[in-house]
Design an enzyme around this catalytic site. Structure first.
Site, mmCIF file in Angstrom:
data_model
loop_
_atom_site.group_PDB
_atom_site.id
_atom_site.type_symbol
_atom_site.label_atom_id
_atom_site.label_comp_id
_atom_site.label_asym_id
_atom_site.label_seq_id
_atom_site.Cartn_x
_atom_site.Cartn_y
_atom_site.Cartn_z
ATOM 1 N N GLY A 129 67.080 67.331 79.345
ATOM 2 C CA GLY A 129 66.740 68.030 80.471
ATOM 3 C C GLY A 129 65.349 67.374 80.611
ATOM 4 N N PRO A 130 64.586 67.715 81.975
ATOM 5 C CG PRO A 130 64.437 68.430 84.256
ATOM 6 C CD PRO A 130 65.487 68.147 83.117
ATOM 7 C CB SER A 131 58.637 67.298 81.474
ATOM 8 O OG SER A 131 58.917 66.004 80.457
ATOM 9 C CD GLU B 198 65.757 61.217 70.311
ATOM 10 O OE1 GLU B 198 65.608 60.827 68.997
ATOM 11 O OE2 GLU B 198 66.368 60.854 71.001
ATOM 12 C CB THR C 248 59.472 72.520 73.299
ATOM 13 O OG1 THR C 248 59.598 71.043 73.639
ATOM 14 C CG2 THR C 248 58.345 72.922 72.009
#
Length: 596
Positions: free
Chosen positions: A386-388, A516, A393
């Site tokens: 997904g996008p930032s 990652e 997180t």
């Protein structure tokens, strides 16, 4: 920082409204909770009393010597007794000061021990709301203020009280009129000390806050000095520090102004009383109501009152500082902590992990995770894409139980993870981030970090070999005993990642959280780390925050997150067919790969 600024303004605006007793109670309770050594304190107090009592006899002996003083009538035993009293006073005072200093060091060591243990157990929201430097300041600067009070000023306070009481009693027996004249100084001194004490408390609190803020600024700039230099931010950081230094300077000047007012004013009152006593006493000596020895004794006793009054005024000034520091310490000690051992132990971590209608926000009115549900099968790999800012997180933080969700539940099999022992749950998890943190120490220290058992050299090397780290470690100057530097600055990014993977392998976790770990590496380092990760993931439940298509393609399940919600789930092929945002993600990755 908003909270701290609010706290400072509250202190300035309303600090004087709280009664001194309410300020003192927390300080006294904090000292009691340290369980100070009673025998040491008792002996120190007794010796202080002995020292002071011995000192009280010195003016009486001097009076006797002065009244009968001629060279022909000089009495040897009187001089010997006088010398004996001086010796007793010095010895008892020295031992008492040592014992009180030792007791003070013990008390402060206990406070620091409690603070250190507390800081390690505090929940993550505390560290979100408090800057690191301010927390360090609580530990070092505030406790140093308490230590200074106990080790340097408590002795003077107790001996001063005893000296004043004893001297006043003896003076009443010598001449009650002159004693009453002398006691005029007491209400005058009290009128000066009480309002100034309240002012000193407010200044002290502000000083502690500013010291903590400056420590935080200093800590941030020094710990990120590479960033500061790389972006030529020296000027900005200098100005920030200069402003903090200026605020500390102004508060220090204000504090010095108060202290400069206290000392001379108290001294002036005492000197005025002494002049009155000498003048009035001289008249009484000339009239025969007093002897010359009585007047000398009076002056000596007055000195035994003046000096302790200065000590006591200094004690109260330092007490105000210590009370201000104590309030900050107690705030930390009363903050909620993680209950590591509370709950059932994890018997079997090879079970599915289920999130059920999970919602969470760092602020109650702002949701970062919004009503998400998913299942992660045991022993399989799930990628989160997904996008930032989509909440990836934050989801990891919830799985590690750094935070608790406002709504919903996470289960391991049938059991809510929040009913399991926190220590036992985290023992099942291995976490490898994009920039795996290392501690200052050796390579071995970092691989073995956090383990509560001894690790053999064979186990250490096997974990390093499985992480493809043994090769570069053997080439280091001291091998596994090579110092890595603060935060691992002496190693490359790929080397740090492989040490982090070796650390995870040595723990043998059943659940892996991988942010990652190859996204910021060059192609050669990425290949080595990817091979190490494939060994690490084998047979374990793996959750990966994915930034690269290579990771996504191999996943058993992909969850696509957007603005805190899961908008798609399935394999790579399934999402390529059904999810437009995922197709865009994959296409972008392919364009990047072609450029490389």
């Amino acid at each position: 920082m908003e909270n701290n600024r609010t706290g400072r303004s509250a202190i300035k605006d309303g600090g004087g409204q709280t009664s001194p007793k309410k300020h003192l109670r927390p300080f006294i309770k904090l000292i009691r909770d340290t369980k100070p050594p009673k025998w040491t304190l008792g002996i120190a107090v007794i010796l202080s009393v002995c020292s002071t009592v011995a000192g009280l006899f010195v003016p009486l002996m001097t009076k006797s010597v002065v009244d009968s003083f001629t060279l022909s009538e000089l009495n040897g035993w009187q001089m010997a007794v006088l010398g004996l009293f001086f010796g007793m006073q010095a010895l008892a005072s020295g031992v008492s000061i040592y014992l009180l200093g030792k007791a003070g060091q013990y008390v402060v060591a206990q406070i620091r021990d409690r603070l250190w243990k507390k800081l390690l157990l505090l929940k993550m929201p505390y560290y979100d709301e408090n800057r690191t430097g301010e927390t360090v300041s609580r530990m070092m600067n505030d406790t140093a203020v308490v230590k200074g009070l106990i080790t340097e000023h408590v002795t003077g306070f107790f001996t001063g009280i005893i000296s004043i009481i004893g001297a006043v009693i003896i003076l009443f027996t010598l001449d009650w009129r002159m004693t009453l004249l002398m006691l005029l100084a007491v209400p005058l001194t009290a009128l000066i000390m009480f309002p100034i004490g309240r002012m000193m408390l407010r200044i002290s609190k502000s000083m502690q806050d500013e010291t903590a803020s400056f420590t935080s600024t200093l800590n941030q700039a020094v710990s990120e000095i590479r960033l500061v230099k790389a972006y030529r931010a020296e000027g900005i950081e200098y100005e920030s520090g200069k402003q903090a230094i200026g605020r500390l300077f102004r508060l220090g000047v204000k504090e010095g102004r108060v202290q400069a007012f206290i000392g001379p004013l108290v001294g002036f009152v005492m000197m005025a009383v002494m002049v009155l006593l000498i003048g009035y006493g001289g008249m009484r000596v000339s009239s025969g109501a007093l002897t010359a020895g009585d007047l000398v004794a009076f002056i000596l006793y007055l000195m035994q009152i003046i000096m302790p009054i200065n000590q006591i005024s200094t004690f109260f000034t330092q007490m105000q500082k210590a009370v201000g520091a104590t309030e900050r310490i107690i705030e930390t000690l009363e903050a909620p902590v993680e209950a590591l051992e509370q709950g059932r132990k994890v018997e079997n971590a090879r079970l599915p992990i289920r999130a059920e209608h999970l919602s969470f926000g760092y602020k109650t009115d702002e949701r970062v995770i919004k009503d998400i549900s998913f299942t992660i099968e045991a022993g399989k790999m799930t990628a989160i894409v997904g996008p930032s800012g989509s909440g990836k997180t934050t989801l990891f933080a919830l799985l590690e139980r750094f935070y608790e969700p406002q709504e919903g539940q996470v289960r391991l099999g049938p059991d809510p993870i929040y009913e399991l022992s926190l220590a036992s749950w985290r023992k099942q998890i291995g976490y490898v981030s994009q920039e795996s943190p290392l501690i200052a120490g050796t390579v071995k220290d970092n691989i073995c970090y956090g383990l509560d058992k001894d690790v053999t050299d064979e186990e250490l090397r096997m974990a390093a070999a499985m992480a493809y780290a043994d090769g570069f470690i053997s080439e280091l100057p001291a091998g596994y005993d090579t110092e890595v530097g603060e935060r691992g600055v002496k190693l490359s990014g790929g080397q740090r990642q492989r040490i982090a993977i070796a650390r995870a392998l040595l723990r043998n976790p059943q659940i892996l959280l991988l942010d990652e770990a190859t996204s910021s590496l060059d192609s050669k380092s990425e290949q080595a780390v990817q091979e190490a990760l494939s060994v690490l993931m084998k047979g374990r439940t793996t959750i990966v925050i994915a930034h690269r298509l290579s990771t996504v393609v191999d996943a058993d399940q992909i969850l696509f997150m957007d603005h805190g919600s899961i908008t798609g789930r399935g394999t790579h092929d399934e999402l390529m067919r059904t999810h437009s945002l995922y197709r865009e993600f994959a296409a972008q990755q392919l364009r990047i790969a072609e450029k490389v």
